[in-house]
Scaffold this motif. Structure first.
Motif, mmCIF file in Angstrom:
data_model
loop_
_atom_site.group_PDB
_atom_site.id
_atom_site.type_symbol
_atom_site.label_atom_id
_atom_site.label_comp_id
_atom_site.label_asym_id
_atom_site.label_seq_id
_atom_site.Cartn_x
_atom_site.Cartn_y
_atom_site.Cartn_z
ATOM 1 N N GLY A 104 43.736 52.766 36.754
ATOM 2 C CA GLY A 104 43.543 51.610 35.886
ATOM 3 C C GLY A 104 42.234 50.899 36.163
ATOM 4 N N ARG A 105 41.840 50.831 37.431
ATOM 5 C CA ARG A 105 40.559 50.218 37.784
ATOM 6 C C ARG A 105 39.400 50.979 37.125
ATOM 7 N NH1 ARG A 105 40.079 49.765 43.977
ATOM 8 N NH2 ARG A 105 40.059 52.022 43.733
ATOM 9 N N ALA A 106 39.560 52.313 37.022
ATOM 10 C CA ALA A 106 38.536 53.108 36.343
ATOM 11 C C ALA A 106 38.578 52.887 34.840
ATOM 12 C CB ALA A 106 38.738 54.590 36.668
ATOM 13 N N ILE A 107 39.770 52.774 34.257
ATOM 14 C CA ILE A 107 39.903 52.603 32.809
ATOM 15 C C ILE A 107 39.259 51.308 32.338
ATOM 16 C CG2 ILE A 107 41.583 52.192 30.954
ATOM 17 C CD1 ILE A 107 43.441 54.153 32.337
ATOM 18 N N THR A 108 39.409 50.244 33.116
ATOM 19 C CA THR A 108 38.882 48.946 32.676
ATOM 20 C C THR A 108 37.371 48.967 32.491
ATOM 21 O OG1 THR A 108 38.716 48.172 34.985
ATOM 22 C CG2 THR A 108 40.746 47.645 33.772
ATOM 23 N N ARG A 109 36.694 49.898 33.125
ATOM 24 C CA ARG A 109 35.238 49.965 33.018
ATOM 25 C C ARG A 109 34.770 50.694 31.755
ATOM 26 N NH1 ARG A 109 32.470 52.127 38.245
ATOM 27 N NH2 ARG A 109 30.693 51.446 36.993
ATOM 28 N N SER A 110 35.716 51.314 31.036
ATOM 29 C CA SER A 110 35.385 52.067 29.808
ATOM 30 C C SER A 110 34.193 52.993 30.023
ATOM 31 C CB SER A 110 35.094 51.090 28.652
ATOM 32 O OG SER A 110 36.222 50.303 28.372
ATOM 33 N N MET A 126 42.488 45.881 39.473
ATOM 34 C CA MET A 126 42.068 46.600 38.280
ATOM 35 C C MET A 126 40.852 45.953 37.619
ATOM 36 S SD MET A 126 45.850 47.521 36.787
ATOM 37 C CE MET A 126 45.312 48.155 35.222
ATOM 38 N N GLY A 127 40.734 44.657 37.769
ATOM 39 C CA GLY A 127 39.614 43.974 37.138
ATOM 40 C C GLY A 127 38.432 43.744 38.045
ATOM 41 N N PHE A 128 38.494 44.259 39.281
ATOM 42 C CA PHE A 128 37.467 43.955 40.272
ATOM 43 C C PHE A 128 36.071 44.403 39.828
ATOM 44 C CE2 PHE A 128 34.992 45.031 44.107
ATOM 45 C CZ PHE A 128 34.991 43.785 44.727
ATOM 46 N N GLY A 129 35.961 45.605 39.302
ATOM 47 C CA GLY A 129 34.657 46.114 38.883
ATOM 48 C C GLY A 129 34.021 45.253 37.811
ATOM 49 N N LEU A 130 34.835 44.780 36.869
ATOM 50 C CA LEU A 130 34.296 43.932 35.802
ATOM 51 C C LEU A 130 33.896 42.571 36.331
ATOM 52 C CD1 LEU A 130 36.719 44.809 32.845
ATOM 53 C CD2 LEU A 130 34.430 45.695 33.305
ATOM 54 N N ALA A 181 37.807 36.444 29.659
ATOM 55 C CA ALA A 181 38.648 36.946 28.566
ATOM 56 C C ALA A 181 38.511 38.461 28.416
ATOM 57 C CB ALA A 181 38.273 36.251 27.260
ATOM 58 N N GLU A 182 37.304 38.979 28.589
ATOM 59 C CA GLU A 182 37.084 40.423 28.504
ATOM 60 C C GLU A 182 37.809 41.152 29.630
ATOM 61 O OE1 GLU A 182 33.412 43.580 29.148
ATOM 62 O OE2 GLU A 182 32.955 41.617 28.230
ATOM 63 N N ILE A 183 37.755 40.574 30.827
ATOM 64 C CA ILE A 183 38.436 41.190 31.975
ATOM 65 C C ILE A 183 39.937 41.224 31.743
ATOM 66 C CG2 ILE A 183 38.938 40.961 34.433
ATOM 67 C CD1 ILE A 183 36.180 39.646 34.758
ATOM 68 N N GLU A 184 40.490 40.108 31.298
ATOM 69 C CA GLU A 184 41.943 40.041 31.076
ATOM 70 C C GLU A 184 42.374 41.022 29.995
ATOM 71 O OE1 GLU A 184 42.669 35.962 30.197
ATOM 72 O OE2 GLU A 184 42.666 35.333 32.312
ATOM 73 N N ALA A 185 41.573 41.161 28.953
ATOM 74 C CA ALA A 185 41.914 42.098 27.875
ATOM 75 C C ALA A 185 41.854 43.536 28.378
ATOM 76 C CB ALA A 185 40.963 41.892 26.692
ATOM 77 N N ALA A 186 40.836 43.856 29.190
ATOM 78 C CA ALA A 186 40.702 45.221 29.717
ATOM 79 C C ALA A 186 41.841 45.559 30.667
ATOM 80 C CB ALA A 186 39.357 45.366 30.427
ATOM 81 N N VAL A 187 42.222 44.598 31.521
ATOM 82 C CA VAL A 187 43.330 44.821 32.460
ATOM 83 C C VAL A 187 44.638 45.000 31.703
ATOM 84 C CG1 VAL A 187 44.727 43.750 34.266
ATOM 85 C CG2 VAL A 187 42.230 43.666 34.405
#
Length: 378
Positions: free
Chosen positions: A145-151, A96-100, A108-114
Motif C-alpha cells: 500500500g505504501r508503494a501504491i500511494t505513490r502512483s 502508507m502515506g509516509f512517502g507522500l 487531502a491528497e495523502i488521505e485520498a491516496a491512503v
C-alpha cells in the motif's frame, strides 16, 4: 507503450561480472517475473532498475525517459522489499502515506491516496493499528500500500513473500495477481520460487550467471525451453535427464541410445545430428507412466521412495544401469509424478514408460533440438 527498456546492461563488482549484456523490453501493464538460482543476478538487475545499484555499462529507460544516471526517487518507481520495513511507532495509515508526506504533498491528497490503497488491499479496518497488531500478510499488504500511494510508473517487488508461511504465500499470490489486474500497472517481480513465477507472470525472465537464458509466457517456457538449463529449472519435480549418443541419423530424424539400453527414436528435429553425437534426453515426471503397456518406450526399475501429497503421488524409481544427469553427480533414480493417490511399496518392481513425442533432446552444449511442442491456449 514500452514501460521499461534495458539495453546492453552490464554490472561489475571488481573482477566479478554480475550482469552480462542484459537486453529486455517490458511493455506497459505487464507482470514480469525474474527467476533463477541464487547468484544469477536477478536481485542485482532489479536494484539496477530501481537505482539502488549503478550500471557499469548500458542504458535504462523507464516510460521513454533515460533514467540511467537518475536517483531512485526520480525514476518513477516504487519498490516492495522482502522485509516489510514498516515504522513500528506509526499507524498503518501513517506508514502508507509516509512517502507522500516526505514529498510534502497536500494533506487531502495523502488521505485520498491512503484511502484508495486501503480499499484496494482491504485494509480499511486496520488503518489505525500499529504494525505489531497485524499478521504477516497484513504487514506485507501495508508495504504494498505504501508503494501504491505513490502512483509509480513501475512497481518493483524483491522476493516480497519469502518471509511468509506457505498458506500466506498462496493467499498473497492471489492478492498480488488481483492487484495487478485492478491497477493495470507495470510490475517487475523477483523470486526464487518457480510456482510464484508460473502462476503470477504474464512473462517470465530466466536468468543464469548474469545472463538472460529465455523470456516468454509461463506455459511457453515450460513446454518449449530453449535449453537444458531452463528445462531443468522450471518444473517441480524437475525434469529427468539421461545422457545418450546418436546411433542413427537421417535428415531431421535420429535414434538415441542411453546407457542401460534405453533406445528412443526422434522425428522432426530442428537440426541435423550425426552418428556419435553426445546428447541428453529429457522427460518430465508427469509424462512418465507407471505400468502402462501402451507406452511406446518402456524400461524397468524398482520403487525407492514414495511421497503422498494428497492430490498427487511422487514416486522415485531406481532404474539400475540407467543414469540420470543434470545435477552435481549422476544417479539412477527417476522421478515420476502421478495425478492421483496410489499405494507403492519400497523395492517393488515397476515398469516406466513414455511416448517419444513427450521427450526432449538436448545437444552437447545444452540447446534444445526437438521440435517445439504445442501449447494450450489460455
Amino acid at each position: 507503450m514500452t514501460s521499461v527498456e534495458l539495453i546492453n546492461i552490464e554490472k561489475h563488482y571488481g573482477g566479478y561480472h554480475a550482469l552480462r549484456d542484459v537486453n529486455l523490453t517490458i511493455e506497459e501493464g505487464e507482470f514480469v517475473v525474474m527467476v533463477g538460482p541464487s547468484g544469477c543476478g536477478k536481485s542485482t538487475l532489479l536494484k539496477t532498475i530501481a537505482g539502488l545499484e549503478t550500471t557499469s555499462a548500458g542504458t535504462l529507460r523507464i516510460s521513454g525517459r533515460d533514467v540511467t544516471g537518475l536517483e531512485p526517487g526520480d525514476r518513477g518507481i516504487a519498490m516492495v522489499f522482502q522485509s516489510y520495513a514498516l515504522y513500528p511507532h506509526m499507524t498503518v495509515a501513517e506508514n502508507m502515506g509516509f512517502g507522500l508526506r516526505m514529498a510534502k504533498r497536500p494533506k487531502a491528497e495523502i488521505e485520498a491516496a491512503v484511502a484508495r490503497a486501503a480499499r484496494i488491499l482491504r485494509l480499511e479496518e486496520q488503518l489505525e493499528k500499529k504494525p505489531k497488531q497485524l499478521s504477516g500478510g497484513q504487514r506485507q499488504r501495508v508495504a504494498i500500500g505504501r508503494a501504491i500511494t505513490r502512483s509509480p510508473d513501475v512497481f518493483l517487488f524483491d522476493e516480497p513473500l519469502s518471509n511468509l508461511d506457505a498458506a500466506l504465500r498462496t493467499q498473497m499470490r492471489v492478492e498480488l495477481s488481483t492487484l495487478h489486474a485492478e491497477l493495470g500497472s507495470t510490475m517487475i517481480y523477483v523470486t526464487h520460487d518457480q510456482v510464484e513465477a508460473m502462476t503470477m507472470a504474464s512473462r517470465i525472465v530466466v536468468l543464469n550467471r548474469g545472463r538472460i537464458e529465455q523470456v516468454g509466457a509461463p506455459l511457453d517456457l515450460y513446454n518449449n525451453p530453449e535449453n537444458m538449463f531452463v528445462a531443468g529449472f522450471l518444473g517441480a519435480p524437475r525434469m529427468n535427464f539421461v545422457a545418450g549418443r546418436v546411433t542413427e541419423a537421417s535428415g531431421s530424424s535420429a535414434r538415441v541410445v542411453c546407457a542401460g539400453g534405453l533406445d528412443v527414436g526422434f522425428e522432426a528435429l530442428v537440426e541435423k545430428m550425426s552418428v556419435g553425437d553426445a546428447v541428453t534426453l529429457g522427460i518430465r515426471p508427469e509424462r512418465l507412466r507407471l505400468d502402462d503397456a501402451a507406452a511406446r518406450i518402456r524400461f524397468t526399475g524398482s520403487v525407492r521412495l514414495t511421497e503422498y501429497l494428497g492430490r498427487e503421488t511422487i514416486v522415485y524409481v531406481d532404474a539400475g544401469p540407467l543414469v540420470t544427469t543434470g545435477s552435481d553427480s549422476g544417479t539412477n533414480v527417476f522421478t515420476v509424478q502421478i495425478a492421483d493417490v496410489r499405494p507403492f511399496h519400497n523395492g517393488s518392481a515397476v515398469s516406466l514408460g513414455f511416448d517419444p513425442a513427450d521427450a526432449y533432446l538436448f545437444a552437447a552444449d545444452g540447446r534444445t533440438i526437438t521440435h517445439p511442442k504445442a501449447v494450450a491456449k489460455i
